[in-house]
Each structure stands twice: as C-alpha cells, then as structure tokens.
Design an enzyme around this catalytic site. Structure first.
Site, PDB file in Angstrom:
ATOM      1  NE  ARG A 140       1.153  22.066 -29.662  1.00  0.00           N
ATOM      2  CZ  ARG A 140       1.227  20.860 -29.120  1.00  0.00           C
ATOM      3  NH1 ARG A 140       2.148  20.566 -28.260  1.00  0.00           N
ATOM      4  NH2 ARG A 140       0.358  19.938 -29.412  1.00  0.00           N
ATOM      5  CB  CYS A 141       1.522  31.084 -31.598  1.00  0.00           C
ATOM      6  SG  CYS A 141       1.617  31.284 -33.384  1.00  0.00           S
ATOM      7  CD  GLN A 165       4.772  23.487 -39.293  1.00  0.00           C
ATOM      8  OE1 GLN A 165       5.733  23.860 -38.644  1.00  0.00           O
ATOM      9  NE2 GLN A 165       3.531  23.844 -38.961  1.00  0.00           N
ATOM     10  CD  GLU A 201      -1.656  26.499 -33.273  1.00  0.00           C
ATOM     11  OE1 GLU A 201      -0.649  27.091 -33.671  1.00  0.00           O
ATOM     12  OE2 GLU A 201      -2.772  26.675 -33.781  1.00  0.00           O
TER      13      GLU A 201
END
Ligand code: MCN
Ligand code: CUM
Length: 798
Positions: free
Chosen positions: A378-379, A231, A752
């Site tokens: 997704r935090c 990423q 997110e």
C-alpha cells in the site's frame, strides 16, 4: 472528459436508490466469502495434479559446488527434481525482473540471499514433496554477506552480482530530481534550516493468502492455463509468454479469489516459472503454494529507504525549499514493481501538500544479500516514503520554530485556487483543498482540548505524557498516462467491456483484479449510475485473460482512476447507442432523446412521460433493432488517463506515552480523507480502516530484520509482528469531496491513502509527547524499548 450532463454531482450523491454513486451498497462478494464459498488458488484441485516444493538456501551468500538429487529421487512419490541446469535446457534458467534485471529462477552458481530458490521437488503430494526437498543435498561454499545498503557500498564490500559484466561494485543506480542549484542557493540564504535522518524500515505486505499457482499444460491444445495469485493477470500473461516462449494466445492466466495482495502479488516469482516448466515437461498439472515464512523471506518486500530530510524556511514558518538524499536497499536483484521510467517510484512528490520555491532529491540504490523487492504494501510506488519524509520534517521545523504544527501547515498549503498546480519537482496536482480537510480533522480530534491536556500532564509531571501528531498528506495514484507510465513497455491504460443482455441485465468485464477491495460491487455501481440500471442487475467479471479486456491490473490505487474511468466511458458509449434504440422505440428523432440521471430513464425532450428504461431498450436492441444499426447493446473502452489523481487527507493521532514502560496507547485517531467523488462510502471506510491498521503496524511493530550473517530474523509471524484487533483503536473517519477535474466521474483512488498518510502522524504524535524535552525523532517501529530509550535519553523515563 465530463459527460454532457456534467457527470455525477458531488453535492447530491444518493445513488438514486439504484445503488449508483454514493450509496453504501453491501459488498456482493461477501456472501461467498463469509459462507466459505470463496475459490482461492489453493482451493483448485485438478486430476493428476502434482505438487512442487522449493529447496531454499540456508545461507545468504554462497557458491554452489554441487547439488545431489539422488536421495530425493529415491523417495516414493517424488516425480522429478529440477535444478538450474534442467531449466537451462528449456531456456528458463533466468527470468527478467520488472526493472530490467535478470534473476535466477533456480540458483545458477551463487546464492545471493537467504532462502533463495535452489532446486524444486515435484511429487504426488505436498508432504512427499517436502520430504524430498529435505533430501536434496547441496554443497555450499559460504561467502561473506552484506546486508545493508551502506555496507554494500563500502569499497571492500563483497561483490554480490559477479555474474554481471561491467558490475564492479554493489551500486545499482543514482537518481535525482528537481533543481539542485536553486535548492542549494535557498538553503544558503535561508533564516532557518532543519535536518533529520530517518529510516523507513523494510516491511512485508503479508497478505493472508501467500503466493502460489496451479500450472496446467494441455499438450493437445498446446496451451497452458495458470491459476495465479496475481494482481495483474494480463501483464503476467505477456511476461509469461515472453519468458516461456509459449505464444501469448496459448497462455491463459486466471486470478480466482485473491486473499489480499497489498502489492505482494505484482511481481513474477521463481515458483511460478518452476511450476509452469514442470507442468510442460511432465504434462501434468503442478501446484506450488508458499508457506508463510517463504512468503515473508523471499517475495516482494517494501520500503528499506534510509533518508535524510532537510527544510529551509523563514523565521515565521514559510517553507522555502526541501532537500532529501536517500540510500535504497533493493536486495539481491533490482526487482522493484513499478512503472519502468521511475527508478525511485513516485518518491518525486516529497514536497507534499506544500507550495515551495525549490526542491531537490537524490538517491543511490544498492544490491545487498537480502531478498529483492522494494515497492509493495500500500505504497503508491514509494509515496509512503515521500510522505513520511515531508510530514516528519514539517514537525521537526515546527519544533525548531516553536510553532503549532497545524498552523505551520496552514501557512504552507497549496491553495485551492492554485490547482492545477505544478510542484517544484514538476508534478501536476489535479485538485485539492488541504485546509478544509485539516480544519475538519482538528475539530473532530478536539485538538485544543488535547493541547491543554498535554500541558497539564507536563506541569503535573504525570506518569503518562500526551502527544498529538498531524499528517496532511498528498497522494498520487492512477498510473498512468501512457506517455510516462509503462510496465515492461506496456502502457498503463485500463479497460472495461459492458454487455447488456436482452433481458436488461449486464456483465461488466474489467482489466483490473480485486484482492479484497470490493470491485464486484463498486464497479457495478459505476454502471448503475451511468445507465440507470439497478446495481443488482450488473455482474462484474475479472481475472481471466481469455475473456477480459487487456488491462494492467490493480496496484498503485489505479483501479478507480483508470479502470473506473474506462467503465464510466464504456457505459456512456452504451448510453449513446441506447439513445438511438430509444428513438426507434419511442418513434422520435434521436436528437430529441434525453437521458435523465435522476430517474435513469430516456425520454423525449419536452415530453417526460414519453419515456423508456434501459431494460426496455435492451429488449429493443435484440428484438427490434433500428434499421441501419447493429443489433446488440455493448461497448468497450480502453482508457489512457490524461493525468494522475491526487487524493489527500489530514490525520490526527493522540497518544499517551507511558514513561515507565515506553508503551504507547492511542487516545484518539482521526482520519479525514478526500478521494474526490465517492462511489461507495462504506467500502471507502473499510479501505481506510484496513490501511490505518497497517499504518499502525508500520509505525509500531513491523520490521523485516536481518542479522550480520544475512539470516532473516524477522521472517515469520513470531518475529514479524502484525497488529491484531487488540492493538487497533477506534478510528473516527471524516471526509471532504474535491472532485478530480479530469476523471469522468470525478473520482480519485483511495486504497493506499491510509497507509501512506498515517505512519508520520503516529511518529509525530510520539515525538510530540517528548517534544518539551527536545526529542525530534524516534525510529519506526516504535517498540516499547525504543520509546523507553528515547525517554531515557532526555531524562523523562520513570
Ligand atoms: N472507491 C470508491 N470511491 C472512490 C475511490 C475508491 O468507492 N472515490 C472504492 C473503489 O471502488 C474500490 C476501493 O475503493 O472498491 C479501492 O479503490 P482504489 O483506490 O481505486 O484502489 P484499487 O482498487 O486499485 O486497489 C488497490 C489498492 C492497493 S494498491 C493496495 S496495495 C491495497 C488496497 O488497494 N491492497 C488491498 N487495499 C486493499 N484492500 C484489501 N482488502 N486487500 C488488498 O490486497
Ligand atoms: Cu505499493 S502496493 Mo499496491 O500498489 O499493490
């Protein structure tokens, strides 16, 4: 930061028909994905490529007395077997984590979690490598493991990190934020206080594609090319160079198509290092690709926070102070992937959308015999945990005061005119209009109707109860300002490089890396908007460190806030140069050239018919460039955001709880999001749908579990349950637009928000169904047995 013409207008975003801001342009990348032409790491095959299989420990805590390679080396096709000793010869026995810890690449002396990397077998094909791995004989001396943070901090707990000097127990660090004294004082004198204990269980991002790489050392060029599930290709290049000692310009990281990341592909894993080392030593390409269980059991997990939440309030529901204390399980190494100055991520914003007088949060982190990680899935760097805490607590308080949970939120929201707003923990919220989003969600959810229906079911002693849950969350994304945010010391700016070709089309290169978010489309839309080009004429390139500008990568929903800003600014630099070329072509003074956003044309002030398009200007830049100017038409921007962006939303969930089975059905699921100015509404909706599905997984199904021996009992898809289409209801999405005042196109991140915002809405709904019997909490994942037990606890079961 705004352009002279004020930037795109939120009230009229029509993309001007060219696929600019606000148009639901179909995703350009989907043609290759849906026709089987994607190119993922595992699709890469090189001549002479070898395969790497990792031998993993069956024990969670064990000393290694001996590793015998001989039987593995006898397998026909096995080329090499590597252990820590072999790596030590190349100074690669350990690697730094993103939080300044040191992790064994292959276990040096002592195994610290189940499935930790012990040895690597390199062979001519994957099956042979696997056969070889089964024949590596390891003599383990099994030790007592400790799997929870609470147990790890007991005085008699086994010491996990005995190789560290000065480490006498399993304690990693303490952290706190806010004003303890002021907060405690308010708690002392407040009319009402509430307290609840809640666990945010260990989760795993579980992208469809697991992690892997193909490392290819070229002894002629003395250069290594690594195709990597990354990423953050540039940050990984720098770290690769630091770990391996290969100069950075001799390291090329390529992220091809990535089959989902969700934060799992931010850290560097031992398998990458082993494959790269093997390629250098054997002078052949080496591929390493995880299996599903290896991915779940060993790579970056998420959450594992044990939290106490407390609110102090007045009798009429004004929240005065928030207090929280957290016990964090970081696993065997401190390998959290987040900006280095934030040991608890952005948990700081646990005061949420509410204006409170004071707040205090404290946290203790511990080592355990479990896989390392903590921040993923997704935090937004632990905003998931913060939002869960505050949104659950508001529900607990509403129950205590017998107030409507929508009304209590309204009484406490930070008001639109209070922005920019500094929170009690010192964070600067850029903009918001929380009540507007809540009101829209209430209307869409038919709130009053369901409240009546809920009452009716209670009165009729119906078999199925109705519960309504709300979450009015505030997110913080766009890390981040270089002064506060860095990864391994590198400031978290991002970049864009636009080159307009002589025939009028353009290539945009960015430092972020899409894993499914649609950047090839949406980033082209920003350029289309800012240059008056057609979106079809812009291609977006990323994921190759040899050609893309340096950037910190995609996570923390930072692509739009940071690289999106860089793209807009770079496009405006191109536009500035375009003006001088337009002046030359139109035989006018440069000061008299105006750009019209609507038509996308440049024209002479006061003479709109003396106009020229960007395509004509591009030709001019290469074929008739003005004297005294450089030929060509391009610009680069490295953007250091002045602040982060604060997207928000209100989610309302209506559930039906079966008193006989404990099963929960979703009756209605409404999500209203505000991410400022919207680039592509369809892509945003896709992001919301996906994230809500993961929020449902979080609340209802997912959990990485361990038994007391440290065996990972939730380490495969038979035991780690992901929601499928069957478990996902119909989502109703809505939106409001509150632009970010400091972002060049007024946009905030959104990737997110749905996962951050939805779990508390779902838990609030299930709790709400039992609230008349004074249930205040149910732990996630709310499996039918847990829900049934909660019902039985208060005599509501059938
Ligand atoms: N967008 C938009 N208008 C806005 C904001 C965003 O049109 N105002 C669009 C963007 O242009 C981009 C998408 O929405 O195409 C997401 O943008 P952003 O919120 O900036 O998030 P990132 O692109 O940085 O993506 C990261 C975020 C994270 S951190 C996780 S985790 C996650 C998520 O994205 N992982 C994903 N969504 C994912 N979606 C897919 N398919 N796969 C993943 O691995
Ligand atoms: Cu926290 S998961 Mo995303 O930031 O890649």
């Amino acid at each position: 930061q705004h352009d002279a013409d004020g930037g795109p207008d939120p009230e009229k975003h029509h993309g001007h028909g060219r696929g600019g801001m606000g148009e639901s342009v179909k995703r350009k990348e989907d043609k290759r994905f849906i026709t089987g032409r994607g190119n993922y790491v595992d699709d890469i095959k090189k001549p002479g490529m070898l395969h790497c299989e990792i031998v993993r420990s069956p024990h969670a805590h064990a000393r290694i007395n001996d590793i015998d390679k001989s039987r593995a080396l006898d397998v026909d096709g096995v080329v090499a077997v590597l252990t820590a000793e072999d790596l030590a010869g190349h100074d690669l026995a350990t690697m730094p984590t993103l939080m300044d810890d040191t992790q064994d690449v292959l276990v040096n002396d002592k195994v610290k979690f189940q499935s930790q990397e012990v040895a690597a077998v390199i062979a001519t094909d994957r099956y042979i490598a696997k056969d070889g791995a089964e024949k590596v004989t390891v003599d383990y001396e099994v030790l007592d493991p400790v799997v929870t943070a609470k147990d790890a901090l007991e005085a008699d707990a086994p010491l996990i990190r005995d190789e560290l000097e000065d480490q006498e127990d399993n304690h990693i660090f303490d952290w706190d934020v806010g004003d303890k004294e002021a907060t405690d004082a308010i708690f002392e004198e407040s009319e009402v206080t509430v307290k609840e204990q809640m666990e945010y269980q260990r989760l795993h991002p579980a992208p469809i594609e697991t992690c892997g790489c193909v490392a290819d050392w070229d002894p002629g060029k003395e250069k290594i090319t690594v195709h990597l599930t990354s990423q953050a290709p540039h940050a990984h290049r720098t770290l690769f160079s630091m770990v391996s000692g290969i100069p950075e310009h001799k390291v090329r990281i390529v992220s091809p198509d990535i089959g989902g990341g969700f934060g799992n592909k931010v850290p560097i894993y031992p398998g990458y290092v082993v494959a790269a080392a093997a390629s250098v030593v054997l002078e052949q390409p080496v591929k390493w690709m995880e299996e599903r269980s290896e991915n779940i059991q060993t790579t970056g997990f998420a959450r594992d926070y044990d939290m106490t939440g407390e609110l102090a309030a007045t009798k009429d529901g004004k929240i005065r102070a928030v207090r929280t204390d957290v016990l964090a399980n970081h696993g065997a190494y401190n390998a959290v992937a987040q900006p280095s100055k934030f040991p608890a991520g952005f948990f700081n914003i646990f005061t949420g959308s509410y204006d409170v007088e004071a707040a205090y949060g404290s946290l203790t982190a511990a080592f355990t015999n479990t896989a390392p990680g903590g921040v993923a899935y997704r935090c937004s760097f632990r905003v998931t945990e913060a939002v869960y805490l505050i949104e659950r607590m508001v529900k607990v308080l509403a129950h205590e005061l017998d107030m409507d949970p929508a009304e209590i939120r309204r009484r406490n929201f930070i008001q639109p005119e209070e922005f920019p707003y500094e929170s009690a923990t010192g964070w600067n919220y850029d903009s918001g209009d929380y009540e507007k989003a809540l009101d829209l969600a209430l209307e869409m959810a038919d709130y009053d109707h369901y409240r009546e229906e809920q009452q009716r079911r209670i009165e009729e002693d119906a078999d199925k109860l109705i519960g309504i849950g709300i979450s009015s969350f505030t997110e913080v994304v766009g890390a981040g300002p270089g002064k506060t945010c860095d990864i391994a010391g590198i400031e978290m700016f991002d970049s864009a490089d636009i080159r307009v070709n002589p025939t009028g089309n353009a290539v945009l290169r960015v430092g972020v890396q899409t894993q499914g978010q649609g950047h090839e489309t949406t980033f082209a839309q920003i350029v289309a908007e800012e240059l008056g080009m057609d979106v079809e004429n812009i291609s977006v390139e990323h994921g190759d460190t040899d050609t893309d500008p340096y950037g910190l990568g995609t996570y923390g929903s930072r692509s739009t806030p940071v690289a999106g800003a860089a793209t807009a600014v770079a496009a405006r630099k191109v536009r500035d140069k375009a003006k001088s070329i337009a002046a030359n072509e139109l035989e006018a003074a440069e000061e008299d050239i105006e750009w019209d956003r609507e038509s996308g044309h440049f024209h002479v002030a006061g003479a709109p018919d003396r106009s020229i398009t960007i395509t004509e200007i591009a030709a001019g830049a290469y074929m008739n460039h003005p004297a005294g100017e450089e030929p060509g038409l391009e610009a680069v921007d490295y953007y250091d955001p002045p602040e982060m962006t604060y997207p928000f939303g209100s989610y309302i969930v209506v559930v039906e709880v079966d008193r006989e089975t404990g099963e929960v059905d979703f009756e209605k699921f409404v999500a209203v999001d505000d991410c400022g100015n919207r680039i592509n509404p369809m892509v945003i909706e896709g992001q919301i749908h996906g994230g809500l599905a993961q929020g449902i997984g979080t609340a209802m199904m997912e959990h990485v579990t361990y038994d007391e021996n440290g065996n990972c009992t939730g380490g495969d898809f038979m035991n780690y349950l992901l929601p499928t289409a069957k478990e996902i209801p119909n989502f109703e999405t809505g939106y409001t637009v509150t632009p970010s005042p400091h972002h060049p196109i007024g946009a905030k991140g959104v990737g997110e928000s749905p996962t951050v915002g939805s779990p508390p809405a779902i838990v609030n709904a299930v709790v709400d169904a039992m609230a008349h019997a004074d249930v205040t909490h149910v732990e996630m994942p709310m499996t039918p047995d847990r829900v049934w037990a909660a019902l039985a606890d208060v005599g509501l079961e059938l």
